[in-house]
Design a protein around this motif. Structure first.
Motif, PDB file in Angstrom:
ATOM      1  N   GLY A 238       0.971  -1.375  -0.140  1.00 27.89           N
ATOM      2  CA  GLY A 238       0.074   0.109  -0.231  1.00 27.89           C
ATOM      3  C   GLY A 238       0.930   1.360   0.060  1.00 27.89           C
TER       4      GLY A 238
ATOM      5  N   CYS B  38       1.719   3.845  -1.693  1.00 26.75           N
ATOM      6  CA  CYS B  38       1.265   4.519  -3.036  1.00 26.75           C
ATOM      7  C   CYS B  38       2.264   5.386  -3.541  1.00 26.75           C
ATOM      8  CB  CYS B  38       0.052   5.276  -2.855  1.00 26.75           C
ATOM      9  SG  CYS B  38      -1.407   4.437  -2.063  1.00 26.75           S
TER      10      CYS B  38
ATOM     11  N   THR C 162      -4.930  -1.107  -1.714  1.00 19.84           N
ATOM     12  CA  THR C 162      -4.556  -1.761  -0.539  1.00 19.84           C
ATOM     13  C   THR C 162      -4.478  -0.587   0.630  1.00 19.84           C
ATOM     14  OG1 THR C 162      -3.343  -3.210  -1.887  1.00 19.84           O
ATOM     15  CG2 THR C 162      -2.291  -2.969   0.645  1.00 19.84           C
ATOM     16  N   SER C 163      -4.008   0.667   0.362  1.00 14.40           N
ATOM     17  CA  SER C 163      -3.914   1.713   1.051  1.00 14.40           C
ATOM     18  C   SER C 163      -5.156   2.132   1.591  1.00 14.40           C
ATOM     19  CB  SER C 163      -2.960   2.634   0.742  1.00 14.40           C
ATOM     20  OG  SER C 163      -3.373   3.381  -0.605  1.00 14.40           O
TER      21      SER C 163
END
Length: 524
Positions: free
Chosen positions: A416, A418, A449-450
């Motif tokens: 995650g 980014c 995911t983040s």
């Protein structure tokens, strides 16, 4: 001064320039383009030479350079002929040896002389550029080929090179344009053309188009080889018909087609996807013990990936070690999967041991990639600086490629991270490599995911606006992003978009939809 045979209309001018050269520091080049001579005068540090260049762009003429060397006491005439074929050989050599930028410089030089490479050189350039993900440049060269009618004996290789490049990036609309152009020019598809199309359609989850390709091959009596049967098995597998997929094996035996590694890999992948890990291992053992084709990197990648997917990490590590013992080294993407799972379990010692075994055996450039992945996933201090990481890889002699950038970006995305994922994308663009669909899917995963589902959605819109064609991975990853954000109402909408686009949902997409619908039912 010796007499030199020149066009009579320019004799006097050349003689005047020669006289001038004996009194001042001057160099002169005269270029011919389509019959007209254009003088270009340059000042040189010594008065010893004048070079006169004639270039005839029409086919059959070569580049001729007449060099007049003068000293105080005598004059010499040296004639040097550089043929167009020399340029073509240099271009093809640079393409073969990885010097694509030098090849493009030679192309520009040839263009400045009013000439063009031969069709085979264009093929080499287009194939090399597409392999590096530089499809815009490849397309520009293809348009040049079409404009000047330089297909020669290689039109099909040109079309196949473009098709492969576009579909590798997920640019289906551009690929369809190439197919339309083939039809207009009455260029028949060959085995390679069909295999390029089938490979893309199957991996993108486009069931209808996949069967259309297979049926067209049958209609045109193009042999259905093991590659094609392997893709048919995958089509059945992706649509939940794994037993029917295995039934294809009997059909292959009946027609007497040898079982090659492509078919075996499809069978291993089918068993693995549906959790039949023991059966997948049996196929692997059969390949190792019989006279059948031996497992290749794709076989090992598949069986390790599915063991990781189903949580059998210990067996995956055993297979990972076994693969190296047999002289086959892991795909960096599989290494990402393994060390991510080990990191989640806190087994950093296992990561160190796995990397140490690779470090002793692997080639220098690949070792550097593995070391970078350990830095990212293992969080040993340098993973935050993507630019520094790429710089380190380049200093280790690792040539930047789309695959390298996608692998590094994926390592960041799975955590995650980014900003780092976006940074890798920018670094990829700075190297002149155009982002492909794989990289953009990775970016969706990073945002998802983040917990940044709206950013993930914006990447999806960017994919569509940029001429890429979303595949089943794009939609599944986006659905997962909204599921993570608990925005379940958006999941059915994305699923409908996927079906409308022609993509066939895989098991993962259907599971995400089912989970979202269950949550929505409970809310109501």
């Amino acid at each position: 001064m010796e007499n030199v045979f020149l066009s009579s209309s320019f004799d006097r001018s050349i003689q005047i320039l020669l006289v001038l050269s004996s009194n001042c520091s001057m160099g002169t080049e005269i270029h011919s383009s389509y019959g007209s001579l254009i003088p270009r005068i340059t000042i040189s540090p010594s008065p010893t030479r004048i070079s006169t260049t004639f270039n005839f762009s029409s086919s059959g003429y070569s580049r001729r350079r007449l060099v007049y060397g003068c000293s105080c006491s005598n004059h010499q005439v040296v004639t040097e002929e550089l043929s167009i074929s020399t340029y073509n050989r240099r271009i093809r050599y640079c393409c073969r040896t990885g010097g694509i930028d030098e090849a493009m410089s030679i192309l520009a030089e040839l263009d400045s002389l009013g000439s063009h490479p031969d069709p085979l050189s264009y093929v080499s350039l287009i194939e090399t550029l597409n392999g590096l993900g530089r499809t815009l440049e490849a397309d520009a060269l293809f348009q040049e080929v079409v404009r000047f009618g330089l297909h020669g004996s290689y039109p099909l290789r040109l079309y196949n090179a473009l098709l492969s490049g576009y579909l590798r990036k997920g640019q289906l609309e551009l690929a369809l344009r190439v197919l339309d152009h083939m039809e207009i020019k009455n260029v028949e598809k060959n085995q390679e053309t069909f295999e390029i199309l089938l490979s893309y359609y199957v991996s993108a989850g486009r069931l209808e188009e996949s069967w259309r390709v297979v049926n067209e091959m049958k209609k045109r009596k193009v042999p259905l080889n093991s590659f094609v049967y392997g893709k048919i098995i995958r089509m059945y597998r992706d649509n939940g018909m794994w037993k029917k997929a295995l039934g294809i094996v009997e059909e292959i035996k009946e027609i007497g087609l040898p079982m090659d590694v492509e078919v075996y890999n499809s069978i291993v992948d089918t068993f693995g996807k549906y959790g039949e890990l023991d059966e997948a291992l049996q196929v692997l053992r059969k390949m190792q013990s019989s006279s059948d084709p031996k497992p290749n990197i794709s076989t090992w990648n598949s069986i390790i990936r599915w063991h990781c997917h189903h949580g059998a990490v210990d067996t995956a590590l055993e297979l990972f070690t076994m693969m190296q013992e047999q002289g086959i080294y892991p795909d960096p993407r599989i290494f990402v999967k393994l060390i991510t799972l080990l990191g989640e379990k806190g087994n950093w010692n296992m990561i160190s041991r796995s990397f140490a075994s690779i470090e002793c055996k692997e080639h220098r450039d690949t070792r550097a990639i593995y070391a970078a992945l350990v830095d990212i996933i293992g969080q040993f201090g340098s993973f935050h600086d993507a630019e520094k990481l790429v710089g380190k890889l380049k200093s280790e002699g690792v040539a930047p490629s789309a695959n390298m950038f996608c692998t590094l970006a994926n390592a960041y995305a799975q955590q995650g991270l980014c900003k780092q994922t976006v940074k890798v994308l920018k670094l990829m663009e700075n190297e002149g490599i155009e982002p492909n669909l794989i990289m953009l899917n990775v970016l969706i995963n990073a945002f998802g995911t983040s917990g940044k589902h709206m950013e993930a959605l914006s990447i999806y819109h960017h994919i569509k606006e940029s001429g890429f064609t979303p595949d089943v991975v794009t939609y599944s990853t986006l659905m997962k992003a909204f599921t993570r954000a608990r925005k379940y109402e958006k999941v059915p909408e994305i699923f409908r978009e996927m079906e409308a686009s022609g993509c066939t949902a895989d098991r993962k997409a259907r599971q995400l939809l089912q989970n979202a619908l269950m949550v929505l039912d409970k809310r109501h």
